[in-house]
Design a protein around this motif. Structure first.
Motif, PDB file in Angstrom:
ATOM      1  N   ALA A   1       0.852  -1.196   0.000  1.00 37.59           N
ATOM      2  CA  ALA A   1       0.000   0.000   0.000  1.00 37.59           C
ATOM      3  C   ALA A   1       0.887   1.246   0.000  1.00 37.59           C
ATOM      4  N   PHE A   2       0.334   2.360  -0.463  1.00 43.35           N
ATOM      5  CA  PHE A   2       1.176   3.546  -0.659  1.00 43.35           C
ATOM      6  C   PHE A   2       1.701   4.106   0.655  1.00 43.35           C
ATOM      7  N   LYS A   3       1.103   3.727   1.763  1.00 48.49           N
ATOM      8  CA  LYS A   3       1.544   4.281   3.046  1.00 48.49           C
ATOM      9  C   LYS A   3       2.992   3.909   3.369  1.00 48.49           C
ATOM     10  N   ASP A   4       3.484   2.824   2.742  1.00 49.16           N
ATOM     11  CA  ASP A   4       4.887   2.445   2.953  1.00 49.16           C
ATOM     12  C   ASP A   4       5.853   3.550   2.519  1.00 49.16           C
TER      13      ASP A   4
ATOM     14  N   PRO B   1      -9.806  -1.216  -5.546  1.00 51.95           N
ATOM     15  CA  PRO B   1     -10.991  -0.344  -5.471  1.00 51.95           C
ATOM     16  C   PRO B   1     -10.694   1.117  -5.109  1.00 51.95           C
ATOM     17  N   HIS B   2      -9.575   1.381  -4.428  1.00 52.26           N
ATOM     18  CA  HIS B   2      -9.222   2.773  -4.126  1.00 52.26           C
ATOM     19  C   HIS B   2      -8.729   3.464  -5.391  1.00 52.26           C
ATOM     20  N   THR B   3      -7.795   2.799  -6.066  1.00 55.28           N
ATOM     21  CA  THR B   3      -7.265   3.345  -7.315  1.00 55.28           C
ATOM     22  C   THR B   3      -8.386   3.508  -8.341  1.00 55.28           C
TER      23      THR B   3
ATOM     24  N   SER C   1      -1.983   5.171  -7.807  1.00 51.79           N
ATOM     25  CA  SER C   1      -2.456   3.850  -7.399  1.00 51.79           C
ATOM     26  C   SER C   1      -1.991   3.593  -5.971  1.00 51.79           C
ATOM     27  N   THR C   2      -2.959   3.569  -5.044  1.00 54.10           N
ATOM     28  CA  THR C   2      -2.602   3.567  -3.623  1.00 54.10           C
ATOM     29  C   THR C   2      -2.516   2.176  -3.002  1.00 54.10           C
ATOM     30  N   ALA C   3      -2.984   1.151  -3.706  1.00 50.83           N
ATOM     31  CA  ALA C   3      -2.866  -0.207  -3.149  1.00 50.83           C
ATOM     32  C   ALA C   3      -2.771  -1.235  -4.273  1.00 50.83           C
ATOM     33  N   HIS C   4      -2.109  -2.334  -3.966  1.00 53.35           N
ATOM     34  CA  HIS C   4      -2.057  -3.466  -4.893  1.00 53.35           C
ATOM     35  C   HIS C   4      -3.424  -4.166  -4.858  1.00 53.35           C
TER      36      HIS C   4
ATOM     37  N   PRO D   1     -12.312   0.811   1.849  1.00 52.34           N
ATOM     38  CA  PRO D   1     -12.443   1.165   3.268  1.00 52.34           C
ATOM     39  C   PRO D   1     -11.411   2.179   3.758  1.00 52.34           C
ATOM     40  N   SER D   2     -10.244   2.242   3.123  1.00 47.72           N
ATOM     41  CA  SER D   2      -9.238   3.203   3.592  1.00 47.72           C
ATOM     42  C   SER D   2      -9.628   4.640   3.264  1.00 47.72           C
ATOM     43  N   MET D   3     -10.709   4.798   2.500  1.00 45.93           N
ATOM     44  CA  MET D   3     -11.207   6.152   2.202  1.00 45.93           C
ATOM     45  C   MET D   3     -12.561   6.391   2.872  1.00 45.93           C
ATOM     46  N   ASP D   4     -12.962   5.489   3.752  1.00 48.40           N
ATOM     47  CA  ASP D   4     -14.248   5.667   4.456  1.00 48.40           C
ATOM     48  C   ASP D   4     -14.037   6.607   5.634  1.00 48.40           C
TER      49      ASP D   4
ATOM     50  N   GLY E   1      -6.702  -0.818   8.978  1.00 45.19           N
ATOM     51  CA  GLY E   1      -6.065  -1.811   8.107  1.00 45.19           C
ATOM     52  C   GLY E   1      -4.692  -1.422   7.607  1.00 45.19           C
ATOM     53  N   ASP E   2      -4.622  -0.506   6.653  1.00 45.11           N
ATOM     54  CA  ASP E   2      -3.358  -0.248   5.950  1.00 45.11           C
ATOM     55  C   ASP E   2      -2.300   0.436   6.808  1.00 45.11           C
ATOM     56  N   THR E   3      -2.689   1.446   7.579  1.00 46.99           N
ATOM     57  CA  THR E   3      -1.684   2.207   8.326  1.00 46.99           C
ATOM     58  C   THR E   3      -0.958   1.323   9.333  1.00 46.99           C
TER      59      THR E   3
ATOM     60  N   VAL F   1      -6.257  11.729  -7.368  1.00 48.99           N
ATOM     61  CA  VAL F   1      -5.807  11.168  -6.098  1.00 48.99           C
ATOM     62  C   VAL F   1      -6.971  10.602  -5.279  1.00 48.99           C
ATOM     63  N   PRO F   2      -6.983   9.278  -5.054  1.00 47.95           N
ATOM     64  CA  PRO F   2      -8.002   8.682  -4.168  1.00 47.95           C
ATOM     65  C   PRO F   2      -7.791   9.202  -2.753  1.00 47.95           C
ATOM     66  N   THR F   3      -8.810   9.826  -2.191  1.00 45.89           N
ATOM     67  CA  THR F   3      -8.590  10.636  -0.988  1.00 45.89           C
ATOM     68  C   THR F   3      -9.428  10.186   0.198  1.00 45.89           C
ATOM     69  N   GLY F   4      -8.794  10.196   1.389  1.00 45.36           N
ATOM     70  CA  GLY F   4      -9.504   9.900   2.628  1.00 45.36           C
ATOM     71  C   GLY F   4      -9.266  11.010   3.631  1.00 45.36           C
ATOM     72  N   ASN F   5      -8.043  11.028   4.197  1.00 51.85           N
ATOM     73  CA  ASN F   5      -7.696  12.036   5.195  1.00 51.85           C
ATOM     74  C   ASN F   5      -7.040  13.279   4.596  1.00 51.85           C
ATOM     75  N   PHE F   6      -7.034  13.390   3.277  1.00 52.48           N
ATOM     76  CA  PHE F   6      -6.499  14.571   2.596  1.00 52.48           C
ATOM     77  C   PHE F   6      -4.971  14.677   2.700  1.00 52.48           C
ATOM     78  N   GLY F   7      -4.300  13.580   3.141  1.00 50.04           N
ATOM     79  CA  GLY F   7      -2.843  13.645   3.285  1.00 50.04           C
ATOM     80  C   GLY F   7      -2.142  13.573   1.937  1.00 50.04           C
ATOM     81  N   ASP F   8      -2.494  12.555   1.158  1.00 55.65           N
ATOM     82  CA  ASP F   8      -1.834  12.333  -0.111  1.00 55.65           C
ATOM     83  C   ASP F   8      -2.047  13.515  -1.058  1.00 55.65           C
ATOM     84  N   ILE F   9      -3.263  13.992  -1.168  1.00 57.02           N
ATOM     85  CA  ILE F   9      -3.520  15.088  -2.107  1.00 57.02           C
ATOM     86  C   ILE F   9      -2.935  16.397  -1.584  1.00 57.02           C
TER      87      ILE F   9
HETATM   88  C1  LIG Z   1      -4.801   5.717   3.316  1.00 48.59           C
HETATM   89  C2  LIG Z   1      -5.263   5.320   1.964  1.00 48.59           C
HETATM   90  C3  LIG Z   1      -5.891   6.250   1.099  1.00 48.59           C
HETATM   91  C4  LIG Z   1      -6.209   7.672   1.499  1.00 48.59           C
HETATM   92  O1  LIG Z   1      -5.067   8.478   1.661  1.00 48.59           O
HETATM   93  P1  LIG Z   1      -5.204   9.877   2.433  1.00 48.59           P
HETATM   94  O2  LIG Z   1      -3.815  10.367   2.551  1.00 48.59           O
HETATM   95  O3  LIG Z   1      -5.820   9.551   3.770  1.00 48.59           O
HETATM   96  O4  LIG Z   1      -6.082  10.759   1.627  1.00 48.59           O
HETATM   97  C5  LIG Z   1      -6.247   5.805  -0.174  1.00 48.59           C
HETATM   98  N1  LIG Z   1      -6.034   4.540  -0.560  1.00 48.59           N
HETATM   99  C6  LIG Z   1      -5.428   3.621   0.241  1.00 48.59           C
HETATM  100  C7  LIG Z   1      -5.239   2.232  -0.262  1.00 48.59           C
HETATM  101  C8  LIG Z   1      -5.020   3.986   1.525  1.00 48.59           C
HETATM  102  O5  LIG Z   1      -4.428   3.067   2.316  1.00 48.59           O
END
Ligand SMILES: *Cc1c(COP(=O)(O)O)cnc(C)c1O
Length: 462
Positions: A110-113, A387-389, A410-413, A308-311, A142-144, A254-262
């Motif tokens: 996952a992109f968090k790495d 599904p996030h990508t 692409s944020t996850a495999h 779910p990582s964007m919920d 999950g991912d973090t 950018v698939p977005t949840g917590n607005f960190g990546d974007i």
């Molecule tokens: C954390 C995560 C996101 C959301 O990233 P934010 O920085 O929170 O916007 C999107 N996709 C995946 C797979 C993630 O793990």
């Protein structure tokens, strides 16, 4: 470089203090005192660099003399040598105007790495330099958690405890966390929901005596080091297109949840990277897309989705953007956040809203459309999206104009979210490191969802 709070009540601090502080002591978020500007000339030179070389140049602008360059170089090289792809974050071309930036080649797919491998090494470095133990406490859906554990497992001077909701994360995510048997890792499977886990963590961090006694540190995406690490791949991807002469109008979706990546993309643009447009993609939890389209920031009802990582209803990094939107006026940010706390909404009109819409385009993707896009891309490009990508891809299809080149992050495999992909009858073989997880023993402690139960476990572990 010094760091200040978006709420203006923290005296400027250095880089290391900023990463240790996490959330600013006044409740705001830390930002650099000024944003380094990168000239066209420098951009040209950076185009020649490998990923770790580029990361070193960018980090150096934000760290300055606080970490000697040789040490920083080692930190960067160690962080990205764990990636399975030699380019770290390769760019894949799908057709003339569509690209995917693959951010999932790190240890947990996952992109968090990208950020947490670096933050883990940084914490180990700080622990050694200050001769102190660092205790990391976090909650994950999950991912973090998996990524944070991989970032620090086996490292001297660090202990990490991650709470996850028992049997409410995907199987692969659970295995990634619980098959780690290093002595400095404690997995607590909490009987309850992710919200229970997060509430417990918040309350333990708010217990100042407990927090200071154990030097508790956070790993969530409000940490400024995570944002900085994520700016690097925007530059890297842009340069790959520039090499091909395709860097006319480049937009990122950018698939977005917590607005960190974007937000990292927004920062890269402010540094001088000529990004045409930042496309913000949400799933059905679309508070951010509604904000960009209508100017109203107000949580809606929680929806379960395939991503779910964007919920997420309240985006923890959003306050950083507000700070820049309002000309770095901490007073304005403070009163807006107070208003949000009191009334549950922020409304923006006129020129400010125009500015928001100049900075971002937004689209929210419904569950059905997410799955459709996975099927479409699989048929059309023989490329499997997770599904996030897929949300990012759907948004770019909707919003990218002709003549524009779109790069989807692409944020996850896809193997991490096989449950959703199987719904469309698409089979996949797991990469070997994921398949191997199913054979390994698990290490986790199941606990009740009370502060006392967690505190007892932590005291025994620390
Ligand atoms: C954390 C995560 C996101 C959301 O990233 P934010 O920085 O929170 O916007 C999107 N996709 C995946 C797979 C993630 O793990």
């Amino acid at each position: 470089m010094r760091y200040i709070s978006t709420r203006g009540q923290v005296p400027p601090i250095g880089f290391i203090d900023a990463i240790l502080m996490g959330l600013a002591n006044d409740g705001g978020l830390l930002v650099p005192e000024h944003i380094p500007q990168v000239s066209e000339e420098t951009l040209k030179q950076w185009q020649q660099l490998s990923y770790p070389e580029l990361a070193l140049e960018i980090f150096a602008l934000y760290v300055e003399q606080e970490i000697p360059r040789e040490d920083l170089k080692k930190l960067v090289n160690d962080s990205y040598s764990t990636f399975r792809h030699e380019e770290v974050t390769p760019v894949r071309q799908l057709d003339d105007s569509r690209y995917v930036l693959e951010l999932f080649h790190g240890p947990t797919f996952a992109f968090k790495d990208v950020a947490l491998q670096f933050l883990g090494n940084l914490y180990a470095y700080v622990s050694k330099r200050t001769d102190s133990i660092i205790h990391i406490l976090g909650a994950t859906s999950g991912d973090t958690g998996a990524s944070a554990i991989e970032g620090v497992r086996g490292k001297d001077g660090i202990r990490i405890c991650i709470l996850h909701p028992h049997q409410k994360v995907s199987k692969v995510q659970e295995l990634q966390m619980t098959t780690v048997d290093d002595a400095n890792v404690l997995n607590l499977a909490v009987e309850g929901t992710f919200d229970d886990c997060q509430r417990i963590i918040k309350e333990l961090f708010a217990d100042v005596e407990f927090k200071h006694k154990y030097h508790l540190r956070a790993i969530n995406s409000i940490n400024i080091a995570r944002i900085l690490a994520q700016t690097v791949y925007y530059f890297y991807a842009y340069f790959r297109l520039a090499e091909k002469g395709q860097a006319g109008q480049v937009s990122f979706s950018v698939p977005t949840g917590n607005f960190g990546d974007i937000f990292a993309g927004y920062l890269a643009k402010k540094m001088g990277l000529p990004i045409h447009k930042l496309i913000l993609a949400t799933n059905e939890n679309n508070i951010l897309a509604r904000f960009i389209k209508e100017g109203v920031y107000q949580p809606g009802d929680f929806k379960g989705t395939y991503s779910p990582s964007m919920d997420i209803q309240v985006a923890s990094n959003f306050e950083r953007y507000l700070f820049y939107l309002y000309g770095e006026q901490a007073d304005t940010v403070t009163s807006l956040m107070a208003q949000f706390k009191a009334e549950g909404r922020i409304a923006i009109v006129g020129d400010v809203l125009k500015q928001v819409q100049a900075d971002f385009a937004a689209y929210s993707v419904e569950n059905e459309e997410c799955l459709n896009t996975i099927s479409d891309y699989y048929e059309k490009y023989d490329y499997l999206l997770d599904p996030h990508t897929s949300c990012g891809a759907a948004a770019s299809d909707k919003l990218a104009q002709s003549g524009e080149t779109a790069i989807v992050l692409s944020t996850a495999h896809p193997a991490k979210f096989d449950e959703a992909i199987r719904l469309r009858g698409i089979g996949q073989t797991y990469p070997e490191p994921i398949q191997a997880l199913f054979e390994k023993p698990q290490f986790q402690t199941v606990v009740g969802g009370t502060n006392e139960a967690i505190q007892k476990q932590l005291e025994a572990f620390f």
